[in-house]
Design an enzyme around this catalytic site. Structure first.
Site, PDB file in Angstrom:
ATOM      1  N   LYS A  95      -4.593  11.077  -1.082  1.00 15.35           N
ATOM      2  CA  LYS A  95      -3.736   9.951  -0.711  1.00 15.35           C
ATOM      3  C   LYS A  95      -3.238   9.175  -1.926  1.00 15.35           C
ATOM      4  O   LYS A  95      -2.150   8.584  -1.902  1.00 15.35           O
ATOM      5  CB  LYS A  95      -4.481   9.026   0.253  1.00 15.35           C
ATOM      6  CG  LYS A  95      -4.655   9.618   1.642  1.00 15.35           C
ATOM      7  CD  LYS A  95      -5.313   8.639   2.583  1.00 15.35           C
ATOM      8  CE  LYS A  95      -5.340   9.168   4.011  1.00 15.35           C
ATOM      9  NZ  LYS A  95      -6.089  10.426   4.130  1.00 15.35           N
ATOM     10  N   GLU A 110      -4.958  -0.379   0.424  1.00 15.95           N
ATOM     11  CA  GLU A 110      -3.558  -0.750   0.524  1.00 15.95           C
ATOM     12  C   GLU A 110      -3.391  -1.845   1.563  1.00 15.95           C
ATOM     13  O   GLU A 110      -4.292  -2.120   2.366  1.00 15.95           O
ATOM     14  CB  GLU A 110      -2.696   0.458   0.890  1.00 15.95           C
ATOM     15  CG  GLU A 110      -3.017   1.074   2.226  1.00 15.95           C
ATOM     16  CD  GLU A 110      -2.298   2.395   2.450  1.00 15.95           C
ATOM     17  OE1 GLU A 110      -1.797   2.987   1.474  1.00 15.95           O
ATOM     18  OE2 GLU A 110      -2.241   2.838   3.620  1.00 15.95           O
ATOM     19  N   GLU A 123       3.612  11.087   8.117  1.00 16.25           N
ATOM     20  CA  GLU A 123       3.309   9.953   8.973  1.00 16.25           C
ATOM     21  C   GLU A 123       3.785   8.650   8.333  1.00 16.25           C
ATOM     22  O   GLU A 123       3.656   8.451   7.126  1.00 16.25           O
ATOM     23  CB  GLU A 123       1.805   9.888   9.252  1.00 16.25           C
ATOM     24  CG  GLU A 123       1.272  11.131   9.957  1.00 16.25           C
ATOM     25  CD  GLU A 123      -0.148  10.959  10.452  1.00 16.25           C
ATOM     26  OE1 GLU A 123      -0.827  10.015  10.000  1.00 16.25           O
ATOM     27  OE2 GLU A 123      -0.574  11.768  11.300  1.00 16.25           O
ATOM     28  N   GLU A 150       0.884   8.992   5.157  1.00 18.71           N
ATOM     29  CA  GLU A 150       0.259  10.191   4.596  1.00 18.71           C
ATOM     30  C   GLU A 150       1.013  11.406   5.109  1.00 18.71           C
ATOM     31  O   GLU A 150       1.819  11.321   6.038  1.00 18.71           O
ATOM     32  CB  GLU A 150      -1.217  10.295   4.998  1.00 18.71           C
ATOM     33  CG  GLU A 150      -1.447  10.468   6.495  1.00 18.71           C
ATOM     34  CD  GLU A 150      -2.920  10.507   6.862  1.00 18.71           C
ATOM     35  OE1 GLU A 150      -3.761  10.302   5.966  1.00 18.71           O
ATOM     36  OE2 GLU A 150      -3.226  10.749   8.037  1.00 18.71           O
ATOM     37  N   ASN A 196       0.239  15.246   6.592  1.00 15.98           N
ATOM     38  CA  ASN A 196      -0.737  16.223   7.064  1.00 15.98           C
ATOM     39  C   ASN A 196      -0.170  17.615   6.857  1.00 15.98           C
ATOM     40  O   ASN A 196       0.855  17.977   7.444  1.00 15.98           O
ATOM     41  CB  ASN A 196      -1.054  15.994   8.538  1.00 15.98           C
ATOM     42  CG  ASN A 196      -1.836  14.710   8.752  1.00 15.98           C
ATOM     43  OD1 ASN A 196      -2.707  14.364   7.959  1.00 15.98           O
ATOM     44  ND2 ASN A 196      -1.526  13.988   9.812  1.00 15.98           N
TER      45      ASN A 196
END
Length: 740
Positions: A166, A250, A325, A338, A340
Site C-alpha cells: 500500500k 492515512e 478501489e 488500493e 486488488n
C-alpha cells in the site's frame, strides 16, 4: 504423503456427475448475454496464444467451483487442490483431478507453496488460477510459477508486488496522477511514531497493513488511545494473515462510500475499464452487500474514475483482471484506496451488467490472446445487479461465526432469464468447520432497474433454505427492506447507523402482521390434512371448532377460517375472518402449498407472500418471515384462555463465568486471577474461521480463575474465565469480530 485423486475415481459418470453439480449454460448472466463474445479477442500468433489443456485452481469453495465451470465451458481440464478437511468438498468432486496438499490449517495446505508446486508438477497443469484470497496476491507464488514455466492466470509478480504494497502503490498512484488520500507515505514502526503521524494528519485516521486487503489488519482511530490500540491489533493481524506487519497511516474520510472500478488488461498494451461496483454496505471493513452500478456516480464521474484506474494499471504494465478501489464522498470526490491484483469476490455483479465472463477473460489473456473491445460501450452498464454474501454467522449475536452441518440446503431458483445466480461451494450434508472463511455462498440478482434487482434479491433470500447452523440471511433480508438502502443513500457507516443497537430481527407492521397471521393459519390447516374445514382437528378440543386464536409476539388474533379447494389449478383458498363478530373484515389467501415443501408461497389479498416452514409444536408452528423466525401459537379459544393462566417459565440466571461463544483457538488472555474488571474491558481473544473475536465484560467484577491460556483449543460454551459471584457477574460479553 502425496495422493493424486483422478476425477473418474470420485465420480460415477465423469465430470459434473456427482452431487447434482450443474452445467454452465447461461447460469451466470441473462440469457441475452450468456458468454464473452469471441470477437473480443484476437490471436496475434498461434505460438503466442496457445490455449491451455489443463489448469490447476489453487483455491477452495465457491471460487474454485466458479473457475472450474468456466474451464469446463472452454474445454479445459481442471485440477483441484484440497486439504485433508476438504477431501469430500464440492470443488474436489467437480474437478477432473484432485491433489491433497496438506493438513486442514491453511498455512499447511492452501498457503503451502512447495506442496502446491508439487501438485502442479504431478498433474502436468500448464497454468494456475488462484481465485481470491490465499495465494492470489502472493508475489513469491507468482515468481515460483514463472521460474517453473507455469502460467499464472493473473498479473505479473512485479505488478502484484507494486500494487500489493500500500505504501508503494500510493506513491505510484501519485506519480500516475491518481487522486490519493492525504497521509504518511512511509512505514510506521512504533507507538510514538503512530501518535506523532496521527496528530500531524489529524483525527480520524485509518491504520492499516501495507500488505493487507479485504478489511484485514485495518482500524479506524478517533483519538490517541484508539490509535495505539489499533496499531497493536492491526500489526498482529497483518503478521498472522500476510506474514508482513508493516503499517501505514492515512486520513480517514468520514461518511465515505466505497466504489471500485473493474479493469481488464492484456499483454499487448490494451487496458479497459468496466462500470463501477459500490461496496459501501460493510461491517468492520468487510463487504456484505455490493451492487453495480453505483447509485451515486454520474456518467462523468464514472469515466473519470475509470480513466484513473486505467492509468494506474498501465503504470505497472498490468495484465489480467484487477480492481482499483476508491473512497468517494457524497459529492463524488474520489480518492485511491488500493488495487486488488486478483479476481474480486463480487465479480458476478459486473458479469451481470456487462455480459462478460471475467474468468474466461483472465484465462484468454494469460494464454496470450489480445483484447479488442470498445471502451465507450464497455463503460455503459446494462441493467442493475446486487450481491449478498451469505455467511455462516449469527446476526443476533454480533455476527459470531457459526459451525455445523447443512442439514437442509436449497438454493433459490435462477428464475426467468437466469436473473438469480448463486455461487456456492457447498451442498446439503456438508459441514462448515472452523478452519476457513464462513462464506456459504454469494447470491446475486439482476434487474432492468435497481428497484427490480432489490425486489428479486428479497424473494431469493426468502426462498433460500439453510438449516443446521446460523446464517446472516435474516440481516440481509432486513437491509433489502431498509428505506435508506432503497433510496441509495449509502455510506460505509450504513450498518452502524441503521443498526446502532445490533440486529434484532424484522419488526412487524400492521400489513406484515395480517399476512403472517393469515399464512400461519393456512399452513396449520394444510398440515392438519383438512380440505375444507378444521372441525375434525378441533372437535375434541373446542365447542367452537372453526375458530382459532393466532398469537404472534404475545399479540392474540382471534380468527375464523374456511377452506375451499380449486381442482382446476390444484390451489387452496382460505377466507379468514379477522373479526368473528364482523364477517365483512376478511383476508383471502390462495396457495398451492403442501407440507413436504419448506417454502410457502401465497397471495394474501393479491399481495405475494413468501414464508418458510421451520418446525411445528403441539401448540403451533415456527416460520421464517422476512428472514426472521417467528414462533406462532395457533390455539383453540379454550386453549388460549387456559394458556393465559399458565405460569411463565423462569429463565435461569447466567453463571458467573465467561464462556466461549464458538469453537476456536485462544489467542490472548488479558486478565489474571484477582483482577478487577470493568464493563467493556477486554478479557480474551478467540480466533475461529479466520476471525478474531475480542470478548469483553458487560459488567464490573473480579476474576476468580482463568481456565485457559494462549494456544488453548476451546469448544462452544467452554468456560474461559470464572468470576467471583456478585449479584451481577460480568458473565455476558459483547464481541468485536475482525477478520485477520
Amino acid at each position: 504423503m502425496w495422493r493424486v485423486v483422478v476425477g473418474n475415481n470420485w465420480k460415477t459418470s465423469g465430470r459434473g456427475a456427482v452431487r447434482g453439480s450443474t452445467g454452465l449454460g447461461s447460469w451466470w448472466v441473462p440469457t441475452s448475454c450468456a458468454a464473452t463474445p469471441r470477437s473480443a479477442f484476437h490471436s496475434s500468433a498461434p505460438t503466442q496464444a496457445q490455449m491451455f489443456d489443463k489448469i490447476l485452481v489453487a483455491n477452495r469453495g465457491e471460487i474454485a467451483c466458479r473457475v472450474m465451470r468456466t474451464a469446463r465451458k472452454m474445454g479445459i481440464q481442471s485440477v483441484a487442490v484440497y486439504s485433508e478437511a476438504d477431501a469430500q468438498a464440492k470443488h474436489v468432486l467437480e474437478a477432473d483431478e484432485a491433489v491433497c496438499v496438506g493438513p486442514p490449517l491453511s498455512k499447511q495446505s492452501y498457503l503451502n507453496i512447495p506442496n502446491i508446486m508439487e501438485a502442479i508438477k504431478k498433474t502436468g497443469a500448464q497454468a494456475v488460477h488462484p481465485g481470491y484470497g490465499f495465494l492470489s496476491e502472493n508475489q513469491e507464488f507468482a515468481k515460483a510459477l514463472e521460474a517453473a514455466g507455469v502460467v499464472f492466470i493473473g498479473p505479473t509478480s512485479h505488478a502484484i508486488s507494486a500494487m500489493g504494497d500500500k505504501i508503494e502503490s500510493k506513491k505510484l498512484a501519485t506519480k500516475a496522477k491518481v487522486n490519493v488520500i492525504p497521509g504518511f507515505l512511509g512505514e510506521v514502526h512504533n507507538d510514538e511514531e503512530v501518535l506523532k503521524i496521527a496528530r500531524d494528519i489529524g483525527y480520524p485516521v485509518m491504520i492499516k497493513a501495507s500488505a493487507g486487503g479485504g478489511g484485514k489488519g485495518m482500524r479506524i482511530a478517533w483519538n490517541d488511545e484508539e490509535a495505539v490500540a489499533g496499531f497493536k491489533l492491526s500489526k498482529a493481524e497483518a503478521l498472522s494473515s500476510f506474514g508482513d506487519d508493516r503499517m501505514l497511516i492515512e486520513k480517514f474520510i468520514d461518511d465515505p462510500r466505497h466504489v471500485e472500478i473493474q479493469i481488464i488488461a492484456d499483454a499487448h498494451g490494451n487496458t479497459y475499464y468496466l462500470p463501477e461496483r459500490e461496496c459501501s454496505i460493510q461491517r468492520r471493513n468487510q463487504k456484505v452487500i455490493e451492487e453495480a452500478p453505483s447509485p451515486l456516480l454520474s456518467e462523468a464521474t464514472r469515466n473519470a474514475m475509470g480513466k484513473q484506474a486505467v492509468a494506474l494499471a498501465q503504470a505497472v504494465k498490468y495484465q489480467s483482471a484487477g480492481t482499483v478501489e476508491f473512497l468517494t464522498d457524497q459529492k463524488q470526490n474520489f480518492y485511491f484506496l488500493e488495487m486488488n491484483t486478483r479476481l474480486q469476490v463480487e465479480h458476478p455483479i459486473t458479469e451481470y451488467i456487462t455480459g462478460l465472463d471475467l474468468v474466461e477473460l483472465m484465462i484468454r489473456v494469460a494464454a496470450g490472446e489480445k483484447l479488442e473491445m470498445n471502451q465507450s460501450k464497455l463503460a455503459v452498464p446494462k441493467g442493475w445487479a446486487i450481491e449478498s454474501r451469505v455467511y455462516a454467522e449469527d446476526p443476533y449475536r454480533n455476527f459470531l461465526p457459526s459451525i455445523g452441518r447443512l442439514k437442509r440446503y436449497g438454493e433459490p431458483s435462477p428464475g426467468k432469464n437466469d436473473r438469480v445466480r448463486v455461487d456456492s461451494g457447498v451442498e446439503e450434508g456438508d459441514n462448515i468447520g472452523v478452519y476457513y472463511d464462513p462464506l456459504i455462498s454469494k447470491l446475486a440478482t439482476y434487474g432492468d432497474t435497481r428497484a427490480e434487482a432489490i425486489a428479486r434479491m428479497s424473494r431469493a433470500l426468502d426462498t433460500y433454505v439453510i438449516r443446521g447452523l446460523n446464517h446472516n440471511i435474516p440481516f440481509l433480508r432486513s437491509v433489502m427492506e431498509n428505506a435508506r438502502f432503497k433510496s441509495g443513500n449509502l455510506s460505509t457507516k450504513f450498518i452502524a447507523e441503521e443498526y446502532p443497537d445490533g440486529f434484532h430481527g424484522h419488526p412487524l407492521n400492521e400489513k406484515d402482521m395480517k399476512e403472517l397471521v393469515a399464512s400461519a393459519a393456512a399452513m396449520q390447516v394444510i398440515r392438519s390434512g383438512l380440505a375444507s374445514t378444521i372441525s375434525d382437528q378441533l372437535q375434541v378440543q373446542s365447542e367452537s371448532p372453526n375458530f382459532l386464536v393466532v398469537s404472534v409476539n404475545g399479540q392474540e388474533h382471534p380468527v375464523l377460517i374456511t377452506t375451499e379447494d380449486d381442482s382446476s389449478d390444484s390451489s387452496v383458498t382460505h377466507t379468514i375472518y379477522r373479526n368473528p363478530d364482523d364477517l365483512t373484515d376478511t383476508t383471502v389467501i390462495k396457495h398451492r402449498w403442501t407440507p413436504d415443501n419448506l417454502v410457502f408461497r401465497a397471495k394474501v389479498d393479491d399481495n405475494e407472500v413468501v414464508l418458510q416452514y421451520v418446525k411445528s409444536s403441539p401448540l403451533g408452528i415456527s416460520v421464517l418471515f422476512y428472514g426472521t423466525q417467528f414462533d406462532v401459537k395457533i390455539l383453540s379459544p379454550e386453549q388460549a384462555h387456559l394458556s393465559a393462566h399458565l405460569p411463565q417459565r423462569k429463565v435461569d440466571a447466567m453463571d458467573a463465568a465467561l464462556r466461549s461463544p464458538m469453537p476456536g483457538l485462544v489467542l490472548a488472555v488479558a486478565v489474571k486471577k484477582g483482577d478487577k474488571v470493568a464493563k467493556g474491558q477486554e478479557l480474551c481473544t478467540v480466533e475461529a474461521m479466520k476471525m478474531q473475536n475480542v470478548l469483553r465484560a458487560e459488567r464490573d467484577g473480579v476474576v476468580a480463575n482463568v481456565a485457559v491460556t494462549p494456544g488453548s483449543s476451546v469448544q462452544v460454551d467452554e468456560v474461559l474465565i470464572d468470576f467471583e459471584a456478585p449479584a451481577d457477574p460480568p458473565a455476558t460479553t459483547t464481541t468485536t469480530t475482525t477478520k485477520p
